[in-house]
Design a protein around this motif. Sequence first.
Motif, PDB file in Angstrom:
ATOM      1  N   VAL A   7     101.184  10.817  -6.307  1.00  0.00           N
ATOM      2  CA  VAL A   7     100.818   9.723  -5.403  1.00  0.00           C
ATOM      3  C   VAL A   7     100.014  10.384  -4.291  1.00  0.00           C
ATOM      4  CG1 VAL A   7     101.610   7.810  -3.971  1.00  0.00           C
ATOM      5  CG2 VAL A   7     102.960   8.503  -5.971  1.00  0.00           C
ATOM      6  N   ALA A   8      98.686  10.297  -4.385  1.00  0.00           N
ATOM      7  CA  ALA A   8      97.788  10.914  -3.418  1.00  0.00           C
ATOM      8  C   ALA A   8      97.361   9.854  -2.411  1.00  0.00           C
ATOM      9  CB  ALA A   8      96.560  11.489  -4.120  1.00  0.00           C
ATOM     10  N   TYR A   9      97.230  10.242  -1.154  1.00  0.00           N
ATOM     11  CA  TYR A   9      96.908   9.244  -0.131  1.00  0.00           C
ATOM     12  C   TYR A   9      95.981   9.807   0.939  1.00  0.00           C
ATOM     13  CZ  TYR A   9     100.471  11.824   2.414  1.00  0.00           C
ATOM     14  OH  TYR A   9     101.183  12.836   3.012  1.00  0.00           O
ATOM     15  N   GLY A  10      95.242   8.885   1.532  1.00  0.00           N
ATOM     16  CA  GLY A  10      94.419   9.187   2.696  1.00  0.00           C
ATOM     17  C   GLY A  10      94.931   8.355   3.856  1.00  0.00           C
ATOM     18  N   THR A  11      95.237   9.008   4.961  1.00  0.00           N
ATOM     19  CA  THR A  11      95.800   8.316   6.119  1.00  0.00           C
ATOM     20  C   THR A  11      95.331   8.992   7.390  1.00  0.00           C
ATOM     21  OG1 THR A  11      97.871   7.467   7.066  1.00  0.00           O
ATOM     22  CG2 THR A  11      97.921   9.711   6.192  1.00  0.00           C
ATOM     23  N   THR A  12      95.294   8.269   8.473  1.00  0.00           N
ATOM     24  CA  THR A  12      94.934   8.842   9.766  1.00  0.00           C
ATOM     25  C   THR A  12      96.154   9.003  10.653  1.00  0.00           C
ATOM     26  OG1 THR A  12      92.687   7.969   9.665  1.00  0.00           O
ATOM     27  CG2 THR A  12      93.541   8.506  11.853  1.00  0.00           C
ATOM     28  N   ASN A  13      96.992   7.986  10.687  1.00  0.00           N
ATOM     29  CA  ASN A  13      98.138   8.008  11.592  1.00  0.00           C
ATOM     30  C   ASN A  13      99.490   8.006  10.884  1.00  0.00           C
ATOM     31  OD1 ASN A  13      96.959   8.024  14.348  1.00  0.00           O
ATOM     32  ND2 ASN A  13      95.927   6.196  13.571  1.00  0.00           N
ATOM     33  N   GLY A  14      99.489   8.155   9.569  1.00  0.00           N
ATOM     34  CA  GLY A  14     100.741   8.315   8.843  1.00  0.00           C
ATOM     35  C   GLY A  14     101.321   7.079   8.182  1.00  0.00           C
ATOM     36  N   ALA A  15     100.824   5.905   8.476  1.00  0.00           N
ATOM     37  CA  ALA A  15     101.402   4.686   7.893  1.00  0.00           C
ATOM     38  C   ALA A  15     101.197   4.631   6.380  1.00  0.00           C
ATOM     39  CB  ALA A  15     100.815   3.442   8.559  1.00  0.00           C
ATOM     40  N   THR A  16     100.032   5.044   5.903  1.00  0.00           N
ATOM     41  CA  THR A  16      99.775   5.034   4.464  1.00  0.00           C
ATOM     42  C   THR A  16     100.600   6.123   3.773  1.00  0.00           C
ATOM     43  OG1 THR A  16      97.562   4.174   4.883  1.00  0.00           O
ATOM     44  CG2 THR A  16      97.963   5.095   2.703  1.00  0.00           C
ATOM     45  N   ALA A  17     100.844   7.229   4.460  1.00  0.00           N
ATOM     46  CA  ALA A  17     101.716   8.275   3.911  1.00  0.00           C
ATOM     47  C   ALA A  17     103.125   7.730   3.692  1.00  0.00           C
ATOM     48  CB  ALA A  17     101.755   9.484   4.846  1.00  0.00           C
ATOM     49  N   GLU A  18     103.604   6.907   4.608  1.00  0.00           N
ATOM     50  CA  GLU A  18     104.938   6.315   4.458  1.00  0.00           C
ATOM     51  C   GLU A  18     104.989   5.384   3.254  1.00  0.00           C
ATOM     52  OE1 GLU A  18     105.736   4.631   8.306  1.00  0.00           O
ATOM     53  OE2 GLU A  18     105.851   6.610   9.249  1.00  0.00           O
ATOM     54  N   ILE A  19     103.904   4.664   2.988  1.00  0.00           N
ATOM     55  CA  ILE A  19     103.838   3.819   1.790  1.00  0.00           C
ATOM     56  C   ILE A  19     103.863   4.705   0.556  1.00  0.00           C
ATOM     57  CG2 ILE A  19     102.381   2.242   0.448  1.00  0.00           C
ATOM     58  CD1 ILE A  19     101.422   1.072   3.149  1.00  0.00           C
ATOM     59  N   ALA A  20     103.064   5.775   0.553  1.00  0.00           N
ATOM     60  CA  ALA A  20     103.022   6.688  -0.593  1.00  0.00           C
ATOM     61  C   ALA A  20     104.393   7.298  -0.852  1.00  0.00           C
ATOM     62  CB  ALA A  20     101.974   7.774  -0.345  1.00  0.00           C
ATOM     63  N   ASP A  21     105.093   7.667   0.207  1.00  0.00           N
ATOM     64  CA  ASP A  21     106.445   8.219   0.045  1.00  0.00           C
ATOM     65  C   ASP A  21     107.380   7.195  -0.597  1.00  0.00           C
ATOM     66  OD1 ASP A  21     105.739  10.678   1.151  1.00  0.00           O
ATOM     67  OD2 ASP A  21     106.460  10.143   3.163  1.00  0.00           O
ATOM     68  N   ALA A  22     107.257   5.939  -0.173  1.00  0.00           N
ATOM     69  CA  ALA A  22     108.105   4.882  -0.739  1.00  0.00           C
ATOM     70  C   ALA A  22     107.787   4.678  -2.225  1.00  0.00           C
ATOM     71  CB  ALA A  22     107.927   3.580   0.036  1.00  0.00           C
ATOM     72  N   VAL A  23     106.505   4.724  -2.585  1.00  0.00           N
ATOM     73  CA  VAL A  23     106.108   4.577  -3.993  1.00  0.00           C
ATOM     74  C   VAL A  23     106.687   5.729  -4.807  1.00  0.00           C
ATOM     75  CG1 VAL A  23     104.125   4.622  -5.581  1.00  0.00           C
ATOM     76  CG2 VAL A  23     104.026   3.227  -3.496  1.00  0.00           C
ATOM     77  N   ALA A  24     106.533   6.956  -4.324  1.00  0.00           N
ATOM     78  CA  ALA A  24     107.066   8.117  -5.050  1.00  0.00           C
ATOM     79  C   ALA A  24     108.578   8.032  -5.202  1.00  0.00           C
ATOM     80  CB  ALA A  24     106.668   9.411  -4.331  1.00  0.00           C
ATOM     81  N   GLU A  25     109.250   7.567  -4.171  1.00  0.00           N
ATOM     82  CA  GLU A  25     110.712   7.437  -4.237  1.00  0.00           C
ATOM     83  C   GLU A  25     111.137   6.467  -5.338  1.00  0.00           C
ATOM     84  OE1 GLU A  25     114.229   5.783  -1.355  1.00  0.00           O
ATOM     85  OE2 GLU A  25     112.642   6.965  -0.419  1.00  0.00           O
ATOM     86  N   CYS A 123      99.554  -0.860   9.451  1.00  0.00           N
ATOM     87  CA  CYS A 123     100.388  -0.561  10.597  1.00  0.00           C
ATOM     88  C   CYS A 123      99.554   0.202  11.625  1.00  0.00           C
ATOM     89  CB  CYS A 123     101.580   0.282  10.160  1.00  0.00           C
ATOM     90  SG  CYS A 123     102.672   0.768  11.498  1.00  0.00           S
ATOM     91  N   CYS A 124      99.569  -0.274  12.840  1.00  0.00           N
ATOM     92  CA  CYS A 124      98.913   0.423  13.946  1.00  0.00           C
ATOM     93  C   CYS A 124      99.889   0.381  15.113  1.00  0.00           C
ATOM     94  CB  CYS A 124      97.586  -0.249  14.296  1.00  0.00           C
ATOM     95  SG  CYS A 124      96.634   0.639  15.537  1.00  0.00           S
ATOM     96  N   ARG A 125     100.520   1.543  15.361  1.00  0.00           N
ATOM     97  CA  ARG A 125     101.572   1.636  16.368  1.00  0.00           C
ATOM     98  C   ARG A 125     101.063   2.315  17.631  1.00  0.00           C
ATOM     99  NH1 ARG A 125     105.495   3.406  11.636  1.00  0.00           N
ATOM    100  NH2 ARG A 125     104.038   5.107  11.475  1.00  0.00           N
ATOM    101  N   GLU A 126     101.801   2.097  18.690  1.00  0.00           N
ATOM    102  CA  GLU A 126     101.524   2.781  19.950  1.00  0.00           C
ATOM    103  C   GLU A 126     101.438   4.281  19.696  1.00  0.00           C
ATOM    104  OE1 GLU A 126     100.168   2.403  23.445  1.00  0.00           O
ATOM    105  OE2 GLU A 126     101.028   0.623  22.532  1.00  0.00           O
ATOM    106  N   GLY A 127     100.433   4.913  20.257  1.00  0.00           N
ATOM    107  CA  GLY A 127     100.245   6.343  20.075  1.00  0.00           C
ATOM    108  C   GLY A 127      99.286   6.684  18.947  1.00  0.00           C
ATOM    109  N   ALA A 128      98.814   5.675  18.211  1.00  0.00           N
ATOM    110  CA  ALA A 128      97.873   5.934  17.119  1.00  0.00           C
ATOM    111  C   ALA A 128      96.614   6.567  17.680  1.00  0.00           C
ATOM    112  CB  ALA A 128      97.540   4.632  16.386  1.00  0.00           C
TER     113      ALA A 128
END
Length: 165
Positions: A7-25, A123-128
């Motif tokens: 599950v390869a991903y491109g992300t800037t602030n980590g939200a897409t990485a969290e989706i990729a982690d959920a898919v892999a899980e 997802c765009c959170r404070e601190g992005a």
Amino acid sequence: MSGNVLVAYGTTNGATAEIADAVAEVLNKNGLTAEALPAASVPSVEPYDAVVVGGGLYAGRWHKDARRFVRRHRDELGKRPVWFFSSGPLDPSASERTVPPVPGVQRAMTRLDARGHVTFGGCCREGAKGRVAGMILRSGKGGDYRDFAAIEAWAGDVADALTVE
């Protein structure tokens, strides 16, 4: 199928990485061996039997790391099952209806005969980081629109497709 899935991903602030982690899980829970990795860090897709590629959407384009990953590994991706996901709308639209892939992703899907695509809320959170993220947050349009139940259901469908083969 031996069931090694990237599950390869491109992300800037980590939200897409969290989706990729959920898919892999979910893939792992369904008897496959899956790992989520930043697309820019993957030297080869040769060890994998299937690949899921995800990218955050920015101004109507997939994250550059996801685009570059698909270009760099195009020949090898064409030899195995591939699915795509996008993460992006900062509103509930992705949970309310099917959001089609952006044109660049659609072209890649056609070239690779991808098995499917889904767009999840973003997802765009404070601190992005990033100028655009700052503007979004200042305008009050940030937030977390990811639907992890939908993400897990989609990943379950991918797992089902891979375990049937």
